[in-house]
Design an enzyme around this catalytic site. Structure first.
Site, PDB file in Angstrom:
ATOM      1  N   GLU A 159      -2.785   7.833  -4.413  1.00 11.05           N
ATOM      2  CA  GLU A 159      -3.350   7.260  -5.641  1.00 11.05           C
ATOM      3  C   GLU A 159      -4.805   7.710  -5.801  1.00 11.05           C
ATOM      4  O   GLU A 159      -5.539   7.796  -4.821  1.00 11.05           O
ATOM      5  CB  GLU A 159      -3.298   5.720  -5.581  1.00 11.05           C
ATOM      6  CG  GLU A 159      -1.916   5.131  -5.613  1.00 11.05           C
ATOM      7  CD  GLU A 159      -1.940   3.595  -5.548  1.00 11.05           C
ATOM      8  OE1 GLU A 159      -3.015   2.997  -5.785  1.00 11.05           O
ATOM      9  OE2 GLU A 159      -0.897   3.003  -5.252  1.00 11.05           O
ATOM     10  N   HIS A 165       0.374   0.425  -9.626  1.00 10.02           N
ATOM     11  CA  HIS A 165      -0.396  -0.497  -8.776  1.00 10.02           C
ATOM     12  C   HIS A 165      -0.938  -1.669  -9.598  1.00 10.02           C
ATOM     13  O   HIS A 165      -2.135  -1.977  -9.547  1.00 10.02           O
ATOM     14  CB  HIS A 165      -1.543   0.246  -8.079  1.00 10.02           C
ATOM     15  CG  HIS A 165      -2.043  -0.444  -6.842  1.00 10.02           C
ATOM     16  ND1 HIS A 165      -2.655   0.222  -5.817  1.00 10.02           N
ATOM     17  CD2 HIS A 165      -2.031  -1.755  -6.459  1.00 10.02           C
ATOM     18  CE1 HIS A 165      -2.995  -0.628  -4.870  1.00 10.02           C
ATOM     19  NE2 HIS A 165      -2.622  -1.839  -5.239  1.00 10.02           N
ATOM     20  N   ARG A 202       0.854  -1.183   0.000  1.00  9.30           N
ATOM     21  CA  ARG A 202       0.000   0.000   0.000  1.00  9.30           C
ATOM     22  C   ARG A 202       0.893   1.237   0.000  1.00  9.30           C
ATOM     23  O   ARG A 202       1.922   1.275   0.674  1.00  9.30           O
ATOM     24  CB  ARG A 202      -0.921   0.026   1.221  1.00  9.30           C
ATOM     25  CG  ARG A 202      -2.074  -0.971   1.159  1.00  9.30           C
ATOM     26  CD  ARG A 202      -3.104  -0.538   0.121  1.00  9.30           C
ATOM     27  NE  ARG A 202      -4.301  -1.378   0.123  1.00  9.30           N
ATOM     28  CZ  ARG A 202      -4.490  -2.411  -0.664  1.00  9.30           C
ATOM     29  NH1 ARG A 202      -3.524  -2.776  -1.516  1.00  9.30           N
ATOM     30  NH2 ARG A 202      -5.619  -3.105  -0.624  1.00  9.30           N
TER      31      ARG A 202
END
Length: 377
Positions: free
Chosen positions: A241, A258, A212
């Site tokens: 993000e 990601h 993360r």
């Protein structure tokens, strides 16, 4: 039955149509009004499932996320409302493992590294972290596992050597992060790599984040990278993000949007695990299997003509997945509005290493441990 799904969840239509009407929606734009008549909600990590989203959803009786992580879901709220919740633990662990393996082989070639002589620490030894650890061990690397919750359980069972503490792990040549994002408690992971830890890292140390974005302090990293002794960063996840810190991108070895877990198998497996869960919840037998969702791979089999070494492993891994393609695409499009999510939505087809059958006398156990399907002889 009305089933609201993230439009980017693969195979949702063919898997869930047997239950009722499937309504695909953009994950980041889901609102409470979209769920007024919904019986089932299926999301990915970009959708926050909280009181605001569920404000007007009286019929909701199943929530699932096709992801390993669940920090985007208010599980306590679902429990209070007696709404069953399901996730997909381990669904993309092989995909993330392939991603890390591909990056290590890129960096090894770029900086003339012999991976067998190096150490790798895995921060978070769950499904994904353990997959990465096993692939690194197959390369001959010395692997350290850091996972405080699991270490406490192991300690109670008398297993005191299975894990190391965080400071010891940070001493490895390569440190790869595979933790959920938690902000409270003794094992909080928010800014686990903070300004102080970043400042103490030796120049050139390789750090990998495929967990993360908030686990790393991106601003502190930028400050470090702009100095005279930068680190070697592999970043698949970012704070903020889908708007990453663009100034940091040029200071990374590998940068991607990601997508570490975005193999065809990983994405299909996540949706399929939710399909299985809903079948079980409704007391129905599953009619479809995972393999039926996958197309035949472009490259099915190969017979190496030499013994396995780092160079051959690199050739085989990059034949299936070369992370440099994703890195180049990300850098070329980083300035385009909405490009982060656009690249995720239209991510090219990518297979896992298991899709390649390696045959012949050089089809070794090492290749099997790395994830290839091996047929010796």
């Amino acid at each position: 039955m009305k089933i609201v799904v993230d439009e980017n969840m693969p195979h949702a239509l063919e898997l869930f149509a047997e239950f009722g009407e499937v309504i695909p929606l953009p994950g980041r734009q889901m609102q409470a009004v979209d769920l007024q008549d919904a019986d089932v909600l299926l999301v990915r990590s970009v959708t926050r499932v909280d009181a605001e989203l569920l404000a007007t959803s009286p019929r909701l009786r199943f929530v699932g996320t096709a992801t390993i992580g669940t920090d985007h879901v208010d599980k306590a709220l679902l429990a209070v409302r007696n709404i069953p919740f399901f996730s997909a633990p381990g669904c993309n662990k092989y995909s993330v493992g392939d991603y890390v393996l591909s990056t290590l082989l890129v960096l090894a070639e770029r900086h003339e590294l012999n991976l067998r002589e190096m150490s790798l620490a895995v921060i978070g030894a769950g499904n994904t972290g353990e997959c990465v650890a096993c692939k690194a061990e197959a390369l001959g690397m010395r692997v350290l596992r850091c996972d405080p919750p699991r270490a406490r359980v192991a300690g109670q069972a008398g297993e005191t050597d299975a894990f190391v503490d965080y400071q010891t792990a940070l001493g490895a040549d390569i440190v790869s992060f595979h933790v959920p994002i938690t902000r409270e408690g003794p094992d909080a992971t928010f800014h686990l790599l903070d300004e102080q830890v970043i400042a103490a890292r030796p120049a050139g140390q390789i750090l990998v984040n495929a967990s993360r974005g908030e686990v790393w302090d991106n601003q502190a990293l930028l400050a470090r990278q702009q100095g005279l002794e930068p680190l070697r960063l592999v970043m698949d996840v970012w704070e903020g993000e889908p708007e990453p810190l663009r100034a940091l991108v040029p200071h990374t070895e590998i940068a991607t949007p990601h997508i570490a877990g975005y193999s065809l198998e990983g994405k299909a497996r996540g949706t399929w695990m939710l399909y299985q869960a809903l079948c079980q919840q409704l007391g129905r037998a599953a009619r479809q299997d995972l393999q039926s969702l996958l197309p035949a791979p472009e490259v099915r089999a190969l017979t190496p003509g030499q013994p396995v070494d780092q160079a051959l492993i690199k050739q085989l891994v990059h034949l299936i997945y070369d992370v440099r393609r994703d890195d180049a695409r990300f850098r070329n499009r980083i300035e385009l509005p909405g490009s982060f999510d656009e690249q995720r939505k239209h991510y090219p087809e990518r297979r896992e290493l298991s899709s390649l059958h390696v045959n012949g006398p050089f089809a070794s156990d090492t290749l099997a441990r790395l994830g290839f399907t091996v047929q010796p002889g």
